[in-house]
Design a protein around this motif. Structure first.
Motif, PDB file in Angstrom:
ATOM      1  N   THR A  31       1.731 -12.759  -8.657  1.00 37.18           N
ATOM      2  CA  THR A  31       0.657 -12.282  -7.793  1.00 37.18           C
ATOM      3  C   THR A  31       0.295 -13.367  -6.787  1.00 37.18           C
ATOM      4  O   THR A  31       0.881 -14.453  -6.809  1.00 37.18           O
ATOM      5  N   ARG A  39      -6.996  -6.833  -1.452  1.00 35.37           N
ATOM      6  CA  ARG A  39      -7.135  -5.521  -2.091  1.00 35.37           C
ATOM      7  C   ARG A  39      -8.455  -5.347  -2.833  1.00 35.37           C
ATOM      8  O   ARG A  39      -8.877  -4.224  -3.059  1.00 35.37           O
ATOM      9  N   CYS A 116     -17.203   1.444 -17.617  1.00 26.98           N
ATOM     10  CA  CYS A 116     -17.923   0.901 -16.447  1.00 26.98           C
ATOM     11  C   CYS A 116     -19.269   1.590 -16.235  1.00 26.98           C
ATOM     12  O   CYS A 116     -20.153   1.031 -15.584  1.00 26.98           O
ATOM     13  N   ASP A 158      -1.560  -5.445 -11.867  1.00 21.49           N
ATOM     14  CA  ASP A 158      -2.543  -4.649 -11.121  1.00 21.49           C
ATOM     15  C   ASP A 158      -3.907  -4.669 -11.810  1.00 21.49           C
ATOM     16  O   ASP A 158      -4.943  -4.740 -11.148  1.00 21.49           O
ATOM     17  N   VAL A 161      -5.543  -8.956 -12.670  1.00 19.21           N
ATOM     18  CA  VAL A 161      -6.209  -9.773 -11.647  1.00 19.21           C
ATOM     19  C   VAL A 161      -7.644  -9.304 -11.380  1.00 19.21           C
ATOM     20  O   VAL A 161      -8.437 -10.043 -10.791  1.00 19.21           O
ATOM     21  N   MET A 224      -3.615   1.410 -15.895  1.00 20.42           N
ATOM     22  CA  MET A 224      -4.425   2.045 -14.855  1.00 20.42           C
ATOM     23  C   MET A 224      -3.541   2.607 -13.749  1.00 20.42           C
ATOM     24  O   MET A 224      -2.614   1.939 -13.298  1.00 20.42           O
ATOM     25  N   ARG A 227      -4.492   3.875  -7.713  1.00 20.03           N
ATOM     26  CA  ARG A 227      -4.794   4.706  -6.534  1.00 20.03           C
ATOM     27  C   ARG A 227      -5.643   5.910  -6.892  1.00 20.03           C
ATOM     28  O   ARG A 227      -6.552   6.280  -6.157  1.00 20.03           O
ATOM     29  N   VAL A 229      -7.649   6.164  -9.512  1.00 23.91           N
ATOM     30  CA  VAL A 229      -8.984   5.682  -9.887  1.00 23.91           C
ATOM     31  C   VAL A 229      -9.788   5.367  -8.622  1.00 23.91           C
ATOM     32  O   VAL A 229     -10.952   5.754  -8.494  1.00 23.91           O
ATOM     33  N   HIS A 261     -21.641  -0.700  -9.382  1.00 27.77           N
ATOM     34  CA  HIS A 261     -20.672  -1.303 -10.297  1.00 27.77           C
ATOM     35  C   HIS A 261     -19.657  -2.101  -9.475  1.00 27.77           C
ATOM     36  O   HIS A 261     -19.299  -1.710  -8.366  1.00 27.77           O
ATOM     37  N   ASN A 264     -14.284  -3.117  -7.321  1.00 35.19           N
ATOM     38  CA  ASN A 264     -13.457  -3.469  -6.168  1.00 35.19           C
ATOM     39  C   ASN A 264     -14.376  -3.475  -4.941  1.00 35.19           C
ATOM     40  O   ASN A 264     -15.048  -2.487  -4.672  1.00 35.19           O
ATOM     41  N   ARG A 266     -13.657  -3.191  -1.934  1.00 36.25           N
ATOM     42  CA  ARG A 266     -13.294  -2.148  -0.956  1.00 36.25           C
ATOM     43  C   ARG A 266     -13.871  -0.787  -1.356  1.00 36.25           C
ATOM     44  O   ARG A 266     -14.284  -0.008  -0.513  1.00 36.25           O
ATOM     45  N   GLY A 322     -15.977   4.730 -13.804  1.00 37.58           N
ATOM     46  CA  GLY A 322     -14.924   4.035 -14.535  1.00 37.58           C
ATOM     47  C   GLY A 322     -14.156   4.927 -15.482  1.00 37.58           C
ATOM     48  O   GLY A 322     -14.197   6.165 -15.390  1.00 37.58           O
TER      49      GLY A 322
HETATM   50  O1  UT7 Z   1     -13.849  -0.447 -13.119  1.00 35.26           O
HETATM   51  C1  UT7 Z   1     -12.942   0.567 -13.353  1.00 35.26           C
HETATM   52  C2  UT7 Z   1     -12.354   1.133 -12.221  1.00 35.26           C
HETATM   53  N1  UT7 Z   1     -11.251   0.407 -11.682  1.00 35.26           N
HETATM   54  C3  UT7 Z   1     -11.099   0.507 -10.396  1.00 35.26           C
HETATM   55  O2  UT7 Z   1     -11.956   1.059  -9.743  1.00 35.26           O
HETATM   56  C4  UT7 Z   1      -9.840   0.018  -9.735  1.00 35.26           C
HETATM   57  C5  UT7 Z   1      -9.398   1.039  -8.736  1.00 35.26           C
HETATM   58  N2  UT7 Z   1      -8.144   0.726  -8.051  1.00 35.26           N
HETATM   59  C6  UT7 Z   1      -8.025  -0.346  -7.227  1.00 35.26           C
HETATM   60  O3  UT7 Z   1      -8.952  -1.103  -7.070  1.00 35.26           O
HETATM   61  C7  UT7 Z   1      -6.722  -0.523  -6.470  1.00 35.26           C
HETATM   62  O4  UT7 Z   1      -5.931   0.621  -6.626  1.00 35.26           O
HETATM   63  C8  UT7 Z   1      -5.929  -1.784  -6.902  1.00 35.26           C
HETATM   64  C9  UT7 Z   1      -6.657  -3.046  -6.435  1.00 35.26           C
HETATM   65  C10 UT7 Z   1      -5.736  -1.824  -8.392  1.00 35.26           C
HETATM   66  C11 UT7 Z   1      -4.536  -1.765  -6.263  1.00 35.26           C
HETATM   67  O5  UT7 Z   1      -4.637  -1.699  -4.860  1.00 35.26           O
HETATM   68  P1  UT7 Z   1      -3.750  -0.663  -4.056  1.00 35.26           P
HETATM   69  O6  UT7 Z   1      -3.974  -0.932  -2.632  1.00 35.26           O
HETATM   70  O7  UT7 Z   1      -4.066   0.708  -4.555  1.00 35.26           O
HETATM   71  O8  UT7 Z   1      -2.299  -1.099  -4.434  1.00 35.26           O
HETATM   72  P2  UT7 Z   1      -1.140  -0.255  -5.172  1.00 35.26           P
HETATM   73  O9  UT7 Z   1      -1.447  -0.031  -6.588  1.00 35.26           O
HETATM   74  O10 UT7 Z   1      -0.805   0.941  -4.344  1.00 35.26           O
HETATM   75  O11 UT7 Z   1       0.069  -1.272  -5.075  1.00 35.26           O
HETATM   76  C12 UT7 Z   1       0.560  -1.743  -3.825  1.00 35.26           C
HETATM   77  C13 UT7 Z   1       1.615  -2.801  -4.073  1.00 35.26           C
HETATM   78  C14 UT7 Z   1       2.665  -2.381  -5.066  1.00 35.26           C
HETATM   79  O12 UT7 Z   1       3.903  -2.904  -4.628  1.00 35.26           O
HETATM   80  P3  UT7 Z   1       4.961  -1.982  -3.812  1.00 35.26           P
HETATM   81  O13 UT7 Z   1       5.282  -0.850  -4.738  1.00 35.26           O
HETATM   82  O14 UT7 Z   1       4.244  -1.546  -2.575  1.00 35.26           O
HETATM   83  O15 UT7 Z   1       6.088  -2.928  -3.571  1.00 35.26           O
HETATM   84  C15 UT7 Z   1       2.275  -3.083  -6.347  1.00 35.26           C
HETATM   85  O16 UT7 Z   1       3.371  -3.326  -7.186  1.00 35.26           O
HETATM   86  O17 UT7 Z   1       0.997  -3.981  -4.647  1.00 35.26           O
HETATM   87  C16 UT7 Z   1       1.703  -4.372  -5.819  1.00 35.26           C
HETATM   88  N3  UT7 Z   1       0.781  -5.025  -6.733  1.00 35.26           N
HETATM   89  C17 UT7 Z   1       0.540  -6.348  -6.710  1.00 35.26           C
HETATM   90  N4  UT7 Z   1       1.044  -7.332  -5.955  1.00 35.26           N
HETATM   91  C18 UT7 Z   1       0.581  -8.589  -6.172  1.00 35.26           C
HETATM   92  C19 UT7 Z   1      -0.007  -4.458  -7.688  1.00 35.26           C
HETATM   93  N5  UT7 Z   1      -0.750  -5.409  -8.284  1.00 35.26           N
HETATM   94  C20 UT7 Z   1      -0.429  -6.587  -7.702  1.00 35.26           C
HETATM   95  C21 UT7 Z   1      -0.873  -7.913  -7.873  1.00 35.26           C
HETATM   96  N6  UT7 Z   1      -0.346  -8.864  -7.089  1.00 35.26           N
HETATM   97  N7  UT7 Z   1      -1.810  -8.226  -8.777  1.00 35.26           N
END
Ligand code: UT7
Length: 334
Positions: A31, A39, A116, A158, A161, A224, A227, A229, A261, A264, A266, A322
């Motif tokens: 990461t 993100r 959450c 994912d 972090v 998780m 997207r 969520v 809560h 994220n 964003r 959550g």
């Molecule tokens: O409290 C409970 C509720 N939880 C939440 O509300 C979390 C909700 N979800 C999110 O906050 C976001 O979906 C995340 C922050 C988890 C992920 O952000 P995203 O913009 O939706 O990214 P994604 O899952 O679509 O992944 C995009 C890319 C992927 O790579 P490819 O397939 O585009 O090559 C992932 O493999 O980012 C990659 N990726 C990472 N890269 C570096 C996923 N996690 C990581 C990471 N470091 N930790």
């Protein structure tokens, strides 16, 4: 019927600071600081060390909350404890906290899950218990220890972090005559999405509850679908905030402070913009705490108090979303 209000808040974060740079240094996690900040807005989080538990953190946060209320433990009549990461499978942390803080005083301790949304679910219960006169002073605690259960390889990056450890607590008590206190709450769930954010194993639905196969597949780590969520979080947090305002017959413009809560940054920025809440009315702690799940809202409350942003009678909106999915909101006068 009398009204209930939050009398005070307390918080505790473990000493060990883990920055995005520290996570970047774990090669198997694959990461980067840039990805995490872009993100999620997170820069650092805290992890427990030396065997520190959720109950240990709850003791610190609770003592601070009770002291800030100008009360002593003798005034507390009931514990509500929200966590998805109890010290043990059973009993819940409420009992361990009863032992640590109240000893021979055998006050009731109720454990709340709801992930959450756990703090707001617990607050709604405390509100009802006080309104009906069952208790006068309730200690409501949210703690989370995530760091001992995260997958520090690429498979779990994912989730890993985003999460941090921490504790928050409030004392809920009767509001003085004429003070609106906790004005309205709305609680929701939608179990068809339960598997979009869950921790499957160990499970009593399986026999044995944990297997070598489950361990090899990493099913003892949270999973998780980020997207899905994210999308539901934004929609539901906006919806339930409107619902609770309508119930209390208040307008969004009257809200002095939004304490969402912290999952994220964003998500919260989008929710605030859809609600037309200016960013200066929103408190964020996620930059330095990560997602501490049931503890995020009381930690945010402490931060708002520290920044001098909470004044008597201010309208405060709490909203969470959550795993479950569960989501909830409370409108209160501070
Ligand atoms: O409290 C409970 C509720 N939880 C939440 O509300 C979390 C909700 N979800 C999110 O906050 C976001 O979906 C995340 C922050 C988890 C992920 O952000 P995203 O913009 O939706 O990214 P994604 O899952 O679509 O992944 C995009 C890319 C992927 O790579 P490819 O397939 O585009 O090559 C992932 O493999 O980012 C990659 N990726 C990472 N890269 C570096 C996923 N996690 C990581 C990471 N470091 N930790």
């Amino acid at each position: 019927m009398r009204q209930a209000r939050i009398l005070s808040a307390g918080m505790y974060l473990p000493e060990r600071v883990v920055t995005n740079g520290d996570l970047e240094a774990i090669k198997e996690l694959d990461t980067s600081d840039e990805w995490i900040q872009q993100r999620s807005g997170i820069r650092a989080r805290r992890y427990v060390s030396n065997g520190e538990s959720g109950t240990d953190m709850a003791v610190h946060a609770s003592k601070q909350a009770v002291e800030n209320a100008g009360l002593t433990m003798d005034d507390i009549e009931f514990i509500i404890y929200a966590t998805l990461s109890p010290d043990y499978t059973f009993p819940g942390n409420g009992c361990f906290l009863q032992e640590r803080l109240f000893g021979d005083r055998t006050i009731g301790a109720m454990d709340v899950r709801n992930q959450c949304s756990g703090f707001i679910y617990g607050l709604a219960a405390a509100d009802s218990f006080i309104k009906t006169g069952l208790y006068d002073h309730i200690l409501l605690v949210g703690t989370e220890v995530h760091s001992t259960g995260l997958d520090f390889t690429r498979n779990g990056r994912d989730v890993t972090v985003l999460f941090g450890d921490g504790a928050g607590a409030v004392v809920v008590g009767p509001a003085p005559e004429g003070h609106p206190g906790i004005m309205a709450s709305a609680l929701h769930s939608e179990g068809k999405h339960a598997r979009e954010l869950w921790l499957e194993s160990p499970a009593s639905a399986m026999n044995p509850r944990i297997s070598h196969e489950a361990l090899d597949q990493g099913r003892h780590y949270p999973m998780m679908n980020g997207r899905v969520v994210f999308k539901h979080a934004v929609t539901r947090m906006v919806e339930v905030s409107h619902e609770v305002l309508a119930r209390a017959r208040r307008k969004i413009a009257e809200v002095a402070l939004f304490l969402p809560h912290q999952a994220n940054m964003r998500i919260n920025q989008m929710v605030a913009s859809y609600l037309r809440i200016p960013e200066e009315k929103m408190v964020s702690t996620i930059q330095w705490t990560g997602n501490t799940t049931a503890a995020t809202i009381p930690i945010c409350m402490c931060e708002a108090i520290r920044q001098g942003k909470l004044k008597e009678n201010d309208l405060v909106l709490l909203t969470a979303f959550g795993s479950g999915f569960t989501w909830a909101s409370t409108l209160l006068a501070w």
